[in-house]
Scaffold this motif. Structure first.
Motif, PDB file in Angstrom:
ATOM      1  N   ARG A 101     -83.389  29.669  70.377  1.00 55.65           N
ATOM      2  CA  ARG A 101     -83.729  30.984  70.941  1.00 55.65           C
ATOM      3  C   ARG A 101     -82.466  31.776  71.263  1.00 55.65           C
ATOM      4  O   ARG A 101     -82.342  32.951  70.923  1.00 55.65           O
ATOM      5  N   LEU A 124     -77.420  42.662  74.960  1.00 64.92           N
ATOM      6  CA  LEU A 124     -78.173  41.502  75.446  1.00 64.92           C
ATOM      7  C   LEU A 124     -78.219  41.439  76.975  1.00 64.92           C
ATOM      8  O   LEU A 124     -78.772  40.499  77.541  1.00 64.92           O
ATOM      9  N   SER A 182     -79.157  38.124  66.098  1.00 65.84           N
ATOM     10  CA  SER A 182     -79.916  39.353  65.844  1.00 65.84           C
ATOM     11  C   SER A 182     -79.186  40.557  66.416  1.00 65.84           C
ATOM     12  O   SER A 182     -79.059  41.591  65.760  1.00 65.84           O
ATOM     13  N   SER A 193     -73.688  32.404  74.329  1.00 69.65           N
ATOM     14  CA  SER A 193     -74.039  33.574  73.516  1.00 69.65           C
ATOM     15  C   SER A 193     -72.789  34.292  73.048  1.00 69.65           C
ATOM     16  O   SER A 193     -72.687  34.699  71.882  1.00 69.65           O
ATOM     17  N   SER A 233     -80.685  32.797  67.936  1.00 68.26           N
ATOM     18  CA  SER A 233     -81.418  33.864  67.241  1.00 68.26           C
ATOM     19  C   SER A 233     -81.208  35.209  67.920  1.00 68.26           C
ATOM     20  O   SER A 233     -80.990  36.232  67.269  1.00 68.26           O
ATOM     21  N   ARG A 234     -81.263  35.189  69.219  1.00 66.34           N
ATOM     22  CA  ARG A 234     -81.100  36.417  70.001  1.00 66.34           C
ATOM     23  C   ARG A 234     -79.689  36.994  69.839  1.00 66.34           C
ATOM     24  O   ARG A 234     -79.519  38.188  69.598  1.00 66.34           O
TER      25      ARG A 234
END
Length: 171
Positions: free
Chosen positions: A28, A155, A35, A120, A31-32
């Protein structure tokens, strides 16, 4: 708000070692972050492009760092591009990004930020390297940092460079 991954984009995720969150959480998060990178930078890949993410421990990333960079020490992230682009379009094998658990965890604690936010950042940082972004000189570093900050801001993650040194030294 992050967008969607490009058509058929595949994230091949492998847990090798370390006390990482569960695979579904890593998927998750990845992907975030990926993206958001595609939305903010307009990176281009062919349909059905794949990126591999390997989550290992400091011993594992240290071996890779020694073998491929002649630096016999653990690091937070390493990027291994998969091939040459056709113009500005990359793929189908984008490359590999490797993360060292203990270093990533320690840095998050030292920086006083959430583990997921730091990871991230490192996912984005490693991905940009696969698209030939670098930080070998000041001009390249400024461009790469500007992109990272924009992606992370989309984000809801604070500027990772505010009053801090560059933390992604491994790639």
């Amino acid at each position: 708000m992050p967008g969607q991954l490009p058509d058929g984009f595949l994230i091949d995720l492998a847990l090798e070692a370390g006390e990482w969150p569960e695979e579904i959480e890593l998927s998750r998060l990845a992907s975030r972050a990926i993206s958001a990178a595609f939305v903010e930078t307009r990176l281009q890949v062919v349909e059905n492009t794949e990126v591999s993410l390997l989550f290992t421990d400091d011993a594992g990333i240290r071996r890779l760092n020694a073998k491929w960079r002649d630096k016999d020490r653990p690091t937070n992230v390493l990027s291994f591009p998969g091939g040459n682009p056709d113009g500005d379009v990359y793929g189908p094998l984008l490359g590999d990004i490797v993360f060292g658990y203990e270093t990533v965890s320690r840095e998050a604690g030292e920086l006083g930020i959430e583990f997921g936010d730091h990871l991230s950042h490192l996912i984005v940082h490693g991905l940009l390297h696969l698209f030939d972004y670098d930080h070998q000189d000041d001009e390249e570093a400024e461009l790469m940092e500007r992109l990272e900050k924009a992606i992370l801001a989309s984000l809801g993650i604070d500027d990772p460079y505010a009053d801090r040194p560059l933390v992604a030294d491994g790639d």
